[in-house]
Design an enzyme around this catalytic site. Structure first.
Site, PDB file in Angstrom:
ATOM      1  CG  ASP A   1      -2.089  -1.087   1.077  1.00 28.79           C
ATOM      2  OD1 ASP A   1      -2.255  -1.732   0.061  1.00 28.79           O
ATOM      3  OD2 ASP A   1      -2.687  -1.395   2.164  1.00 28.79           O
TER       4      ASP A   1
ATOM      5  CE  LYS B   1      -6.782  -0.480  -3.623  1.00 29.81           C
ATOM      6  NZ  LYS B   1      -7.641  -1.530  -2.978  1.00 29.81           N
TER       7      LYS B   1
ATOM      8  CG  MET C   1     -10.792   5.199   5.006  1.00 22.87           C
ATOM      9  SD  MET C   1     -11.078   3.684   3.948  1.00 22.87           S
ATOM     10  CE  MET C   1     -12.388   2.869   4.941  1.00 22.87           C
TER      11      MET C   1
END
Length: 261
Positions: free
Chosen positions: A43, A64, A176
């Protein structure tokens, strides 16, 4: 059955939780897996010091960001499977824990569907790492007997039912949620959570420059804007926030009080 960490076992996948950031929070098993990796699919938020623990691996970033994925999930799955079929030991390195908002379940399914071996090595989740750093107990005999984890973006807020997840005696941890925090606050208050419920925002947990900020639910959106909070960050809603070692930020409490006046 022999462990997948057996060096004689080739052509397999090891999903590894990289933890919230600090390399010191990796498990011993995770360090062993990194040391033997041929291919490291990682990641974007993984600390470079963790990547350096795989000195012989070919690194592939599948970073991402919100609304922008360098490689779609189907592409990541196919990439992993393709490398394993060459006989490589592929370590899929994911921030936090692979099975906590890390899509680790989807990747395990893809590898199994291809008939290939896979092992999962858990990691310290961002919520647990950030809470520990801020001395914020997610559960406490006097304040909270339940804790829930939700995503502030998955499928959109309107599709999520958070009824009963936040309030007196409960702790809600939101991943998030920085970009949507004004909507999150409105959603929770509309569901009956008190506007003066304590909230903490844990930014860059366990990494250099980390911050733990406290305010009240009604002031969550304005505080994030005032303090220019950036992702990665998690939001903790609940009475346990009062017990944290977060920066008091008296100005935030004052602003929150004004918002409730």
């Amino acid at each position: 059955m022999a462990s997948l960490l057996d060096p004689s076992s080739r052509g397999r996948v090891i999903l590894v939780g990289a933890g919230p950031g600090d390399p010191g929070l990796l498990t011993v098993r995770a360090v062993e897996a990194l040391a033997m990796a041929d291919v490291l699919v990682h990641d974007g938020l993984v600390d470079p010091r963790v990547l350096d623990l795989a000195p012989n691996a070919h690194r592939i970033s599948v970073a991402k960001k919100r609304s922008k994925h360098s490689v779609p999930q189907d592409g990541i799955n196919a990439l992993i499977v393709a490398h394993v079929k060459t006989g490589a030991i592929v370590v899929r390195l994911k921030g936090g824990d692979p099975f906590v908002f890390g899509r680790g379940g989807e990747e395990v399914e893809a590898v199994r569907a291809a008939g290939l071996p896979v092992e999962v090595i858990p990691g310290v989740s961002a919520a647990l790492g950030g809470a520990a750093e801020a001395m914020l107990p997610l559960t406490h005999r006097d304040w909270s007997s339940a804790v829930s984890f939700v995503a502030g973006q998955c499928k959109g807020l309107k599709d999520q039912d958070w009824s009963g997840l936040a309030g007196t005696g409960r702790t809600l941890v939101i991943y998030m949620g920085v970009a949507t925090c004004p909507d999150i606050a409105e959603k929770l208050m509309a569901d009956g959570v008190a506007p003066d419920m304590p909230v903490a925002v844990l930014e860059r947990a366990t990494l250099p420059g980390s911050r733990a900020l406290r305010t009240l639910l009604a002031d969550l959106g304005p505080m994030v804007e005032r303090e220019q909070v950036q992702s990665p960050a998690i939001i903790v809603v609940g009475e346990v926030v009062q017990l944290s070692d977060a920066q008091d930020r008296l100005a935030n409490w004052a602003k929150a009080a004004e918002a409730l006046a």
